[in-house]
Enzyme design. Structure first.
Site, PDB file in Angstrom:
ATOM      1  N   HIS A 127       0.791  -1.079   0.140  1.00 16.58           N
ATOM      2  CA  HIS A 127      -0.073   0.051   0.113  1.00 16.58           C
ATOM      3  C   HIS A 127       1.045   1.262  -0.119  1.00 16.58           C
ATOM      4  O   HIS A 127       0.280   2.350  -0.206  1.00 16.58           O
ATOM      5  CB  HIS A 127      -0.745   0.120   1.270  1.00 16.58           C
ATOM      6  N   HIS A 166      -6.434  -7.414  -0.376  1.00 14.03           N
ATOM      7  CA  HIS A 166      -6.738  -5.697  -0.715  1.00 14.03           C
ATOM      8  C   HIS A 166      -5.774  -5.531  -1.861  1.00 14.03           C
ATOM      9  O   HIS A 166      -4.682  -6.052  -2.121  1.00 14.03           O
ATOM     10  CB  HIS A 166      -5.969  -5.064   0.526  1.00 14.03           C
TER      11      HIS A 166
END
Length: 309
Positions: A127, A166
């Protein structure tokens, strides 16, 4: 064949600062304990990672961001880089050793010391974007490794495959439009970080899938999208953002994958690497927060890396 497992004690010392934070040191303990219990530890060779240098980080992160991380690192107590990502006095060293593990793994496979490597590291990385921390991630470990392979070894085609629940938004941001990298990410949608479903970039292969997706549907999507694209791309190095929060028992997401699905994708990616990349595979731990399934799934992944011929 032994698989290289790269970690560092500093990765245990990083603490996000919140009680019961899911990204905790016990994650690495669960992996290590399960490896020992299953006997996989005996077919692995363990390495302590080196620290990433600033030049490694600056290939994928803005200088202003790198300086901000160094300046934010506390001498005592805790501070935050974003709402999900904290730092204690050991976090900077942990993040540097996590990114350094990816660099070291690339060096090992490029030298021919090992064909397959796994980086048991935290904080995770996928991320983290060029100029931001996010989602427990400080530096983008797999991106640092990929950029090192391109810059130092002249690799022309790196494939990064991300099967975390994710979307690997930081990795996508860093390499979007870069024809030396193919990035493949499967993820629950809609779900944090609420990105990737509408990406239309030639080198990005996203698989947004609904909550409740199980192994059969996920494998079907991977076989239809990723595997043909990877064979067309002909990667010279295969890298994996190995997120195990896509497991049925992990309540951080809503996917229903199990150990046999991780074995299947590991075998498929090792086969791609065997065909095009002299067998070279670098895998880096991303998510996975329920300790028992994390330990089991990572051990299954490492065992397949060790046993694939």
């Amino acid at each position: 064949m032994t698989v290289a497992v790269i970690t560092h004690s500093h990765c245990h010392l990083h603490d996000n600062g919140s009680p019961h934070h899911p990204e905790c040191a016990e994650r690495l303990d669960a992996i290590n304990n399960r490896m020992i219990m299953s006997g996989v530890d005996w077919i692995s060779r363990h390495y302590d990672s080196h620290c990433a240098e600033r030049e490694h980080l600056l290939r994928v992160h803005d200088a202003e961001y790198v300086e901000r991380v160094f300046a934010t690192a506390p001498a005592s107590g805790h501070t935050v880089l974003d709402g999900d990502t904290g730092m204690n006095p050991h976090s900077l060293d942990a993040a540097l050793h996590a990114a350094g593990a990816a660099v070291m793994a690339v060096d090992l496979v490029m030298a021919g010391s090992h064909k397959h490597t796994f980086c048991a590291i935290r904080p995770p990385g996928h991320h983290a974007g060029r100029n931001r921390a996010a989602g427990f991630c400080i530096f983008n470990n797999v991106a640092v490794g990929a950029a090192h392979a391109i810059e130092v070894y002249g690799i022309e085609r790196v494939a990064i495959i991300d099967f975390d629940v994710h979307h690997g938004d930081g990795t996508e941001e860093i390499f979007s439009g870069n024809d030396k990298v193919m990035f493949c990410s499967s993820f629950q949608h809609p779900f944090y970080p609420f990105s990737g479903a509408d990406t239309d970039v030639p080198n990005i292969r996203n698989l947004p899938l609904p909550a409740g997706t199980g192994g059969a549907a996920w494998r079907e999507a991977v076989e239809a999208s990723w595997l043909p694209a990877l064979r067309e791309f002909k990667p010279e190095l295969v890298m994996i953002s190995a997120g195990f929060d896509s497991h049925l028992e992990d309540d951080m997401g809503g996917f229903n994958l199990v150990e046999r699905d991780y074995i299947w994708i590991t075998k498929a990616l090792c086969q791609i690497a065997k065909e095009f990349a002299a067998g070279r595979v670098v895998s880096c731990l991303e998510g996975g927060y329920e300790l028992s399934p994390l330990g089991r799934a990572v051990t299954a992944h490492i065992k397949e890396l060790a046993e694939f011929h």
